[in-house]
Design an enzyme around this catalytic site. Structure first.
Site, PDB file in Angstrom:
ATOM      1  N   LYS A 114       0.836  -1.203   0.000  1.00 28.05           N
ATOM      2  CA  LYS A 114       0.000   0.000   0.000  1.00 28.05           C
ATOM      3  C   LYS A 114       0.873   1.256   0.000  1.00 28.05           C
ATOM      4  O   LYS A 114       0.649   2.182  -0.783  1.00 28.05           O
ATOM      5  CB  LYS A 114      -0.894   0.000   1.247  1.00 28.05           C
ATOM      6  CG  LYS A 114      -1.517   1.352   1.542  1.00 28.05           C
ATOM      7  CD  LYS A 114      -2.258   1.385   2.865  1.00 28.05           C
ATOM      8  CE  LYS A 114      -1.428   1.581   4.098  1.00 28.05           C
ATOM      9  NZ  LYS A 114      -1.174   2.950   4.513  1.00 28.05           N
ATOM     10  N   ASN A 115       1.884   1.282   0.859  1.00 26.66           N
ATOM     11  CA  ASN A 115       2.664   2.512   1.011  1.00 26.66           C
ATOM     12  C   ASN A 115       3.640   2.765  -0.140  1.00 26.66           C
ATOM     13  O   ASN A 115       4.274   3.818  -0.199  1.00 26.66           O
ATOM     14  CB  ASN A 115       3.395   2.528   2.357  1.00 26.66           C
ATOM     15  CG  ASN A 115       2.416   2.726   3.507  1.00 26.66           C
ATOM     16  OD1 ASN A 115       1.250   3.064   3.284  1.00 26.66           O
ATOM     17  ND2 ASN A 115       2.886   2.512   4.724  1.00 26.66           N
ATOM     18  N   CYS A 154      -3.926  12.413  13.995  1.00 24.30           N
ATOM     19  CA  CYS A 154      -4.714  11.185  13.887  1.00 24.30           C
ATOM     20  C   CYS A 154      -4.427  10.319  15.097  1.00 24.30           C
ATOM     21  O   CYS A 154      -3.751  10.755  16.023  1.00 24.30           O
ATOM     22  CB  CYS A 154      -4.410  10.463  12.589  1.00 24.30           C
ATOM     23  SG  CYS A 154      -2.803   9.699  12.581  1.00 24.30           S
ATOM     24  N   ARG A 159       1.433  14.332  13.561  1.00 20.54           N
ATOM     25  CA  ARG A 159       1.755  14.165  12.142  1.00 20.54           C
ATOM     26  C   ARG A 159       1.700  15.468  11.321  1.00 20.54           C
ATOM     27  O   ARG A 159       0.902  15.604  10.393  1.00 20.54           O
ATOM     28  CB  ARG A 159       0.864  13.088  11.528  1.00 20.54           C
ATOM     29  CG  ARG A 159       0.962  11.789  12.301  1.00 20.54           C
ATOM     30  CD  ARG A 159       0.219  10.665  11.667  1.00 20.54           C
ATOM     31  NE  ARG A 159       0.907  10.127  10.501  1.00 20.54           N
ATOM     32  CZ  ARG A 159       0.435   9.117   9.779  1.00 20.54           C
ATOM     33  NH1 ARG A 159      -0.723   8.568  10.094  1.00 20.54           N
ATOM     34  NH2 ARG A 159       1.095   8.674   8.745  1.00 20.54           N
ATOM     35  N   ASP A 169       5.378   0.395  11.954  1.00 19.19           N
ATOM     36  CA  ASP A 169       4.167  -0.254  11.423  1.00 19.19           C
ATOM     37  C   ASP A 169       4.050  -1.720  11.849  1.00 19.19           C
ATOM     38  O   ASP A 169       3.058  -2.371  11.536  1.00 19.19           O
ATOM     39  CB  ASP A 169       4.119  -0.156   9.888  1.00 19.19           C
ATOM     40  CG  ASP A 169       3.822   1.262   9.430  1.00 19.19           C
ATOM     41  OD1 ASP A 169       3.386   2.084  10.259  1.00 19.19           O
ATOM     42  OD2 ASP A 169       4.024   1.547   8.238  1.00 19.19           O
ATOM     43  N   ARG A 196      -8.323  -0.367   5.084  1.00 19.06           N
ATOM     44  CA  ARG A 196      -7.501   0.643   4.428  1.00 19.06           C
ATOM     45  C   ARG A 196      -6.237   0.032   3.848  1.00 19.06           C
ATOM     46  O   ARG A 196      -5.707   0.537   2.858  1.00 19.06           O
ATOM     47  CB  ARG A 196      -7.122   1.750   5.414  1.00 19.06           C
ATOM     48  CG  ARG A 196      -8.278   2.672   5.753  1.00 19.06           C
ATOM     49  CD  ARG A 196      -7.804   3.817   6.605  1.00 19.06           C
ATOM     50  NE  ARG A 196      -6.491   4.214   6.140  1.00 19.06           N
ATOM     51  CZ  ARG A 196      -5.486   4.572   6.915  1.00 19.06           C
ATOM     52  NH1 ARG A 196      -5.632   4.623   8.215  1.00 19.06           N
ATOM     53  NH2 ARG A 196      -4.331   4.912   6.405  1.00 19.06           N
TER      54      ARG A 196
HETATM   55  N1  EPU Z   1       7.108  14.537  10.759  1.00 20.48           N
HETATM   56  C1  EPU Z   1       7.317  15.847  11.056  1.00 20.48           C
HETATM   57  N2  EPU Z   1       7.167  16.773  10.056  1.00 20.48           N
HETATM   58  C2  EPU Z   1       6.853  16.431   8.792  1.00 20.48           C
HETATM   59  C3  EPU Z   1       6.645  15.076   8.482  1.00 20.48           C
HETATM   60  C4  EPU Z   1       6.795  14.128   9.495  1.00 20.48           C
HETATM   61  O1  EPU Z   1       7.611  16.194  12.200  1.00 20.48           O
HETATM   62  O2  EPU Z   1       6.728  17.320   7.948  1.00 20.48           O
HETATM   63  C5  EPU Z   1       7.257  13.502  11.825  1.00 20.48           C
HETATM   64  C6  EPU Z   1       5.950  12.755  12.100  1.00 20.48           C
HETATM   65  O3  EPU Z   1       5.110  13.474  12.973  1.00 20.48           O
HETATM   66  C7  EPU Z   1       6.451  11.471  12.689  1.00 20.48           C
HETATM   67  C8  EPU Z   1       7.779  11.237  11.931  1.00 20.48           C
HETATM   68  O4  EPU Z   1       8.120  12.498  11.371  1.00 20.48           O
HETATM   69  O5  EPU Z   1       6.693  11.613  14.053  1.00 20.48           O
HETATM   70  C9  EPU Z   1       7.719  10.217  10.835  1.00 20.48           C
HETATM   71  O6  EPU Z   1       6.588  10.452  10.008  1.00 20.48           O
HETATM   72  P1  EPU Z   1       6.578  10.186   8.441  1.00 20.48           P
HETATM   73  O7  EPU Z   1       6.408  11.484   7.752  1.00 20.48           O
HETATM   74  O8  EPU Z   1       7.718   9.331   8.061  1.00 20.48           O
HETATM   75  O9  EPU Z   1       5.231   9.354   8.281  1.00 20.48           O
HETATM   76  P2  EPU Z   1       4.322   9.383   7.008  1.00 20.48           P
HETATM   77  O10 EPU Z   1       5.144   9.621   5.823  1.00 20.48           O
HETATM   78  O11 EPU Z   1       3.144  10.259   7.254  1.00 20.48           O
HETATM   79  C10 EPU Z   1       4.544   6.848   6.375  1.00 20.48           C
HETATM   80  C11 EPU Z   1       3.628   5.684   6.231  1.00 20.48           C
HETATM   81  C12 EPU Z   1       3.130   5.263   7.604  1.00 20.48           C
HETATM   82  C13 EPU Z   1       4.351   4.893   8.443  1.00 20.48           C
HETATM   83  C14 EPU Z   1       5.336   6.058   8.509  1.00 20.48           C
HETATM   84  C15 EPU Z   1       6.622   5.735   9.227  1.00 20.48           C
HETATM   85  C16 EPU Z   1       2.690   6.069   4.050  1.00 20.48           C
HETATM   86  C17 EPU Z   1       1.514   6.417   3.225  1.00 20.48           C
HETATM   87  N3  EPU Z   1       2.523   6.068   5.375  1.00 20.48           N
HETATM   88  O12 EPU Z   1       3.793   7.883   6.986  1.00 20.48           O
HETATM   89  O13 EPU Z   1       2.315   4.121   7.418  1.00 20.48           O
HETATM   90  O14 EPU Z   1       3.951   4.566   9.756  1.00 20.48           O
HETATM   91  O15 EPU Z   1       5.667   6.489   7.164  1.00 20.48           O
HETATM   92  O16 EPU Z   1       7.252   4.666   8.637  1.00 20.48           O
HETATM   93  O17 EPU Z   1       3.741   5.754   3.518  1.00 20.48           O
HETATM   94  C18 EPU Z   1       0.640   2.577   7.959  1.00 20.48           C
HETATM   95  O18 EPU Z   1       0.819   2.056   6.847  1.00 20.48           O
HETATM   96  O19 EPU Z   1      -0.064   2.043   8.850  1.00 20.48           O
HETATM   97  C19 EPU Z   1       1.255   3.859   8.240  1.00 20.48           C
HETATM   98  C20 EPU Z   1       0.837   4.665   9.226  1.00 20.48           C
END
Ligand code: EPU
Length: 417
Positions: A22-23, A117, A122, A305, A397
């Site tokens: 998915k990701n 969330c 996030r 995850d 999802r």
């Molecule tokens: N963060 C910031 N600022 C930003 C972006 C992120 O502070 O601008 C922080 C977040 O708050 C968090 C950390 O950085 O504490 C890591 O977040 P990240 O941005 O890596 O998460 P994401 O990109 O929103 C993806 C996956 C998630 C997975 C995370 C971590 C997708 C669509 N989602 O989320 O997947 O947990 O990376 O590996 O790729 C899931 O599949 O269940 C899921 C939540």
């Protein structure tokens, strides 16, 4: 609303096939916005989040069609709107992934802010900071980020936190910027490498993906491509825990074990017997399950995850295990539901102490997010009696027919409308 009913006690045995990630599929679908040509994807999981992305792209004017066999065709030749509205973003945060490609190709975008969330605040400050460094002007008003530029230019961008979708968004934007962009402290997840290889097939010039420093030299135009999405390492890891927790014997096939190195190493420390093939692994659960501490970090370490699923396993450990979550600040909602099933878990800040040797008892529980849902199912597989899991739209999802796959391995599980 559907519920899942699980009756615990069965040992899982057999072979399960893993779907596409998915990701990895979500950024790949968003990347279709970077070209007017057709993009063909294979191995796209037919789950709620990819279908929501299909709806979002269609609303923008993209011809998008995902089929249940995993093939998807996307053609963004007639994009009429550069907006990702609140109604869609609120159901799927990953809708933010259209921001980078829209800025790269159309130089403007209006994307609803995802907001917090069940797993943490996030924020998307790093996505915005990176685009601003590349020459975009971003205004955050009325719950939207409105971004525009007269043309993106290459830049050095250092991200102080490793962000997966942030890295993906900036990498996509940079493919069509003028000059070279360097993304430092970039995410190295396999989903990043998969997106980079697809973008290269579209004509992008990218180096260093899979390391902390990614270099992107902007090109004038990208073209269509055909790309196969990598297997879902988290789905594979979830079935690995299902085998370990039921002391089963499961072959997890159609996956990439190299993407699961930390997860399989951790499970083998708990006593599971694992043999690894080129695109499958076999995992035999053993008694006793040794309690082992774990800390989540970005790839290649143990993934956040998989933390909820591992917590379910540790409720059956022979001692106590400390689980530390460093990626998200609030990702222990499943602990409260596991406690309702009889688990002994104490949460303090980003740490959870799980005392093992607990007999879980079936209960009515609620899923709070995607991986929490999986954790509750895993607990249900070993609980005495019936577990009813509510709010399984979270599960849908990201997992394709998980209850059917588990039933084929011998679990007593069904979806009840
Ligand atoms: N963060 C910031 N600022 C930003 C972006 C992120 O502070 O601008 C922080 C977040 O708050 C968090 C950390 O950085 O504490 C890591 O977040 P990240 O941005 O890596 O998460 P994401 O990109 O929103 C993806 C996956 C998630 C997975 C995370 C971590 C997708 C669509 N989602 O989320 O997947 O947990 O990376 O590996 O790729 C899931 O599949 O269940 C899921 C939540």
């Amino acid at each position: 609303m559907d519920k899942i009913r699980v009756v615990g006690g069965n040992r899982l045995v057999g072979r399960v096939e893993i779907n596409g990630a998915k990701n990895a599929a979500l950024p790949a679908m968003a990347a279709s916005l970077l070209t007017a040509d057709s993009v063909y994807l294979e191995n796209v999981p037919y789950v709620r989040d990819t279908l929501t992305t299909q709806d979002l792209l269609r609303e923008m004017g993209v011809e998008a069609e995902i089929l249940e066999d995993g093939s998807a065709t996307l053609k963004a030749s007639d994009v009429a709107s550069q907006e990702a509205p609140y109604e869609l973003v609120k159901t799927m945060r990953a809708a933010i992934l259209v921001l980078g490609p829209l800025m790269g190709r159309f130089k403007k975008a209006s994307v609803s802010l995802p907001g917090g969330c069940a797993i943490g605040a996030r924020p998307i400050n790093l996505h915005i900071m990176g685009l601003e460094r590349m020459g975009a002007k971003c205004d955050v008003t009325h719950g939207y980020v409105d971004a525009a530029t007269s043309g993106l230019h290459g830049s050095y961008i250092m991200m102080d936190t490793v962000t997966v979708t942030g890295t993906e968004n900036l990498m996509m934007a940079a493919t069509l910027a003028e000059g070279e962009t360097v993304l430092d402290n970039a995410a190295c997840e396999p989903e990043i490498t998969d997106l980079a290889s697809m973008l290269r097939d579209m004509g992008a010039q990218i180096e260093g993906d899979g390391t902390r420093t990614i270099r992107i030299r902007g090109v004038k135009k990208l073209h269509g491509c055909r790309h196969r999405i990598i297997p879902d390492r988290i789905e594979a890891g979830t079935f690995a825990v299902a085998s370990a927790i039921t002391r089963g014997d499961v072959e997890v096939s159609n996956c990439n074990p190299r993407h699961l190195t930390a997860v399989l190493a951790q499970l083998s420390q708990t006593g599971a017997q694992i043999s690894i093939g080129p695109d499958s692994f076999r995992i035999k659960g053993r008694d006793p399950i040794s309690s082992k501490n774990v800390t989540t970090y970005p790839y290649p370490a143990f993934p956040t995850d998989m933390q909820a699923q591992y917590m379910a396993l540790m409720t059956q450990g022979n001692d106590s295990a400390l689980i530390t979550e460093t990626v998200f600040e609030n990702r222990f909602m499943h602990a409260l539901e596991l406690i309702r099933m009889g688990a002994d878990i104490t949460v303090e800040g980003r740490q959870a102490m799980v005392k093992g040797r607990k007999i879980l008892t079936g209960a009515r529980v609620q899923a709070s997010d995607l991986r929490a849902s999986a954790s509750l199912i895993l607990a249900g597989l070993v609980a005495e009696g019936e577990t009813w899991i509510d709010r399984i739209y979270h599960l849908d999802r990201g997992y394709y027919r998980i209850e059917e796959k588990l039933a084929q391995l011998g679990a007593q599980i069904e979806r009840v409308p």
